[in-house]
Design an enzyme around this catalytic site. Structure first.
Site, PDB file in Angstrom:
ATOM      1  CG  ASP A  96      -2.125   0.732   1.168  1.00 19.21           C
ATOM      2  OD1 ASP A  96      -2.125   1.759   0.471  1.00 19.21           O
ATOM      3  OD2 ASP A  96      -3.122   0.325   1.805  1.00 19.21           O
ATOM      4  CG  ASP A 197      -3.858   6.109   0.843  1.00 19.33           C
ATOM      5  OD1 ASP A 197      -4.779   5.371   1.212  1.00 19.33           O
ATOM      6  OD2 ASP A 197      -3.630   7.236   1.353  1.00 19.33           O
ATOM      7  CD  GLU A 248      -8.520   5.120  -0.960  1.00 19.35           C
ATOM      8  OE1 GLU A 248      -9.388   4.985  -0.085  1.00 19.35           O
ATOM      9  OE2 GLU A 248      -7.454   5.716  -0.747  1.00 19.35           O
ATOM     10  CG  HIS A 322      -8.404   0.054   5.687  1.00 19.85           C
ATOM     11  ND1 HIS A 322      -8.334  -0.161   4.315  1.00 19.85           N
ATOM     12  CD2 HIS A 322      -7.868   1.269   5.897  1.00 19.85           C
ATOM     13  CE1 HIS A 322      -7.768   0.886   3.741  1.00 19.85           C
ATOM     14  NE2 HIS A 322      -7.480   1.769   4.685  1.00 19.85           N
ATOM     15  CG  ASP A 323     -10.599   3.581   4.720  1.00 14.94           C
ATOM     16  OD1 ASP A 323      -9.979   3.631   5.793  1.00 14.94           O
ATOM     17  OD2 ASP A 323     -10.067   3.799   3.614  1.00 14.94           O
TER      18      ASP A 323
HETATM   19  C1  GLC Z   1      -7.188   6.199   2.308  1.00 16.06           C
HETATM   20  C2  GLC Z   1      -7.011   5.066   3.285  1.00 16.06           C
HETATM   21  C3  GLC Z   1      -7.424   5.549   4.637  1.00 16.06           C
HETATM   22  C4  GLC Z   1      -6.546   6.691   5.031  1.00 16.06           C
HETATM   23  C5  GLC Z   1      -6.541   7.796   3.970  1.00 16.06           C
HETATM   24  C6  GLC Z   1      -5.394   8.740   4.177  1.00 16.06           C
HETATM   25  O1  GLC Z   1      -8.503   6.569   2.149  1.00 16.06           O
HETATM   26  O2  GLC Z   1      -7.712   3.948   2.854  1.00 16.06           O
HETATM   27  O3  GLC Z   1      -7.412   4.539   5.608  1.00 16.06           O
HETATM   28  O4  GLC Z   1      -6.977   7.238   6.243  1.00 16.06           O
HETATM   29  O5  GLC Z   1      -6.396   7.281   2.679  1.00 16.06           O
HETATM   30  O6  GLC Z   1      -4.176   8.142   3.874  1.00 16.06           O
END
Ligand code: GLC
Length: 549
Positions: A96, A197, A248, A322-323
């Site tokens: 990641d 990310d 993402e 995880h979010d």
């Molecule tokens: C993404 C991750 C999340 C994190 C954010 C900032 O959305 O999945 O868990 O808090 O980025 O890095």
């Protein structure tokens, strides 16, 4: 492993996966210890959320050193062992990469603060407005202003997330070279994929007040984003065969995703988009309680399916990470129909056109945390919003009701391995509470049970490998306006698949617009499915039908 259309990815949040040294935190050795479990499930890749050196203000998404492993998670030797052992089982590791921002403890930011001009230009600094207020009205995704004032410079730096996560300045070519070197470093260690990310936020546009919103339109899918991704691809992972990449994409548009994940665009293999997981928000507002809009869910899922296919672009398909809260609590049933609804939701995702992602615990039907006391919450976003909602005058009870539904901690409770104390996750005190339902919901109870949720996921992973239509077929929605059923067809010459799912705890009837002659049930969450011209569907009933010519 190399055809990512036939692959399934399993996401691990190492902190909550398995603790082998009794400190209450999971680590890399815990992942190695469970590789046989993942092999049994049949997954091809493991995506590990960040385990790099970090103050852990955002559980590792605040990276202080991209090349070193945080001692809390283990050592480089542990990583190498994991990589070797995973490789032996035909499983590739995906890392990641958090390149939109670094921790403010990162050496680059520390040098910037000390006044080194080279490193100061790695970040985004602006003067405040004449009245001393922040340069723009942009809001941090975790609440409050996106700007933090540094008195010694009389300037603000940008942080789209926590104030300890400073945004990198990708317009500086040195920053882009640095991140490429990090990628090459990990590729040298045999890594087979990367998850990037919030990568569609790295190219910032104009710095202006947003009169219509929180600022996102100025930095989402920004002006040079495609150029930057192509450049990164050409300089690093694009040079090697078979590296899986997924971006993402925060609040993205489908048009941009055609390019991010287009078969010929040389950017990324696939994208995560989140519009289908906002159907229980009010617009972009997450901190509210509104029922999920089922018609909207179908509209979004189906339009992404057909749109991406029409442009030869590839989706990552998923309910959980995880979010996100646990899907069985969100769109299924935690009670009487727990098992049926978890299987139904799995079938919907795994037969779509795209690469499916399973988030740890999803395959055993783990549910939301149910935390009702602030001391149980760990997540920075949840803690900030507790304060923000209280300050708006909301009662504590109402705030907890919202957190119980939307908090990211819902999916971060420890993996439930068995019915023992702390679910077999740790012999110490877990860093975040274990869900007491581990007594009944746990992996040990499910792995050998052919009727379990685990076995259903395993069968779905297998099905994708056995039926080319899932990886390569066309997608057609069926009877989209039905009030309770989500159904679609996948087709290739010689092979067709129909997936039918009742999303409600009430039975209903579904008239199939297709002739079902020649179809056979391949998977179902009830023992005796009866598909027909008019199918009576029981609560959360789901069937996957296959026809081969
Ligand atoms: C993404 C991750 C999340 C994190 C954010 C900032 O959305 O999945 O868990 O808090 O980025 O890095």
């Amino acid at each position: 492993m190399s055809d990512f259309r036939k692959s399934v990815v399993y996401q691990i949040y190492p902190k909550s996966f398995l603790d082998t040294n009794g400190d209450g935190l999971g680590e890399l050795k815990g992942v190695t210890a469970k590789l046989d479990y993942l092999k049994e499930l049949g997954v091809d890749y493991i995506w590990l959320t960040p385990f790099f050196v970090s103050p852990q203000n955002d559980n590792g998404y605040d990276v202080a050193d991209y090349r070193s492993i945080d001692p809390r998670y283990g050592t480089m030797a542990d990583f190498e062992e994991l990589s070797r052992e995973a490789g032996k089982r035909g499983i590739g590791l995906m890392l990641d990469m958090v390149f939109n921002h670094t921790s403010t403890e990162h050496e680059w930011f520390q040098k910037a603060l000390a006044g080194d001009p080279k490193y100061k230009s790695y970040y985004i600094w602006k003067k405040g407005k004449p009245d001393g207020s922040p340069p723009t009205n942009w809001e941090s995704k975790f609440g409050g202003s996106a700007w933090e004032y540094v008195p010694s410079f009389d300037e603000y730096y940008l942080h789209l997330f926590d104030k300890t996560q400073a945004d990198l300045n990708w317009d500086n070519p040195d920053v882009r070279r640095e991140v490429q070197e990090v990628l090459r470093f990990w590729m040298g260690k045999g890594v087979r994929g990367f998850r990037f990310d919030v990568v569609n936020l790295v190219s910032k546009g104009e710095f202006a007040d947003d009169q219509q919103g929180d600022g996102r339109r100025f930095y989402t899918d920004g002006p040079r984003i495609h150029q930057y991704l192509r450049e990164m691809n050409e300089a690093t992972f694009g040079r090697e065969e078979g590296i899986l990449t997924v971006g993402e994409m925060s609040s993205t548009s489908m048009e941009n995703c055609f390019q991010y994940a287009g078969a010929d665009s040389r950017e990324l293999s696939m994208v995560f988009s989140f519009h289908h997981l906002k159907v229980d928000f009010m617009g972009n507002e997450k901190w509210v309680l509104v029922p999920a809009d089922f018609q909207r869910l179908k509209e979004i899922l189906f339009s992404w399916q057909t749109g991406m296919a029409a442009h030869n672009a590839w989706n990552a398909v998923f309910w959980c990470n995880h979010d996100q809260p646990r899907v069985v609590s969100r769109f299924g049933d935690e009670g009487e129909y727990w098992k049926q609804s978890a299987k139904m939701l799995a079938g919907v995702i795994h037969c779509l056109r795209g690469t499916p992602y399973i988030y740890q615990g999803e395959e055993i039907g783990m549910t939301n945390a149910g935390f009702a006391d602030l001391s149980q919450y760990r997540d920075v976003e949840s803690l900030n919003h507790f304060r923000i909602l209280r300050d708006k005058g909301m009662s504590e009870e109402s705030v907890y009701n919202i957190l119980k539904v939307h908090s990211r901690d819902n999916s971060r409770t420890p993996m439930q391995w068995d019915a023992s104390e702390n679910a077999g996750f740790t012999s110490g005190t877990p860093w975040i509470g274990v869900n007491p339902n581990c007594r009944t919901i746990n992996a040990a109870a499910q792995v050998g049970d052919p009727d379990s949720i685990f076995s259903y996921y395993k069968a779905l992973v297998r099905l994708r490998k056995d039926c080319s239509v899932i990886a390569r077929g066309d997608f057609t929605p069926l009877d989209q306006s039905h009030p309770a059923v989500l159904a679609y067809k996948r087709s290739l010459p010689g092979e067709e698949l129909i997936c039918i799912s009742n999303f409600y705890r009430k039975g209903c009837t579904w008239k199939c617009p297709e002739d079902l002659t020649g179809y056979a049930v391949r998977l179902s969450n009830y023992p005796d499915p009866q598909p027909g011209r008019e199918t009576a569907l029981r609560p959360y009933e789901s069937m996957i039908l296959l026809r081969r010519k």
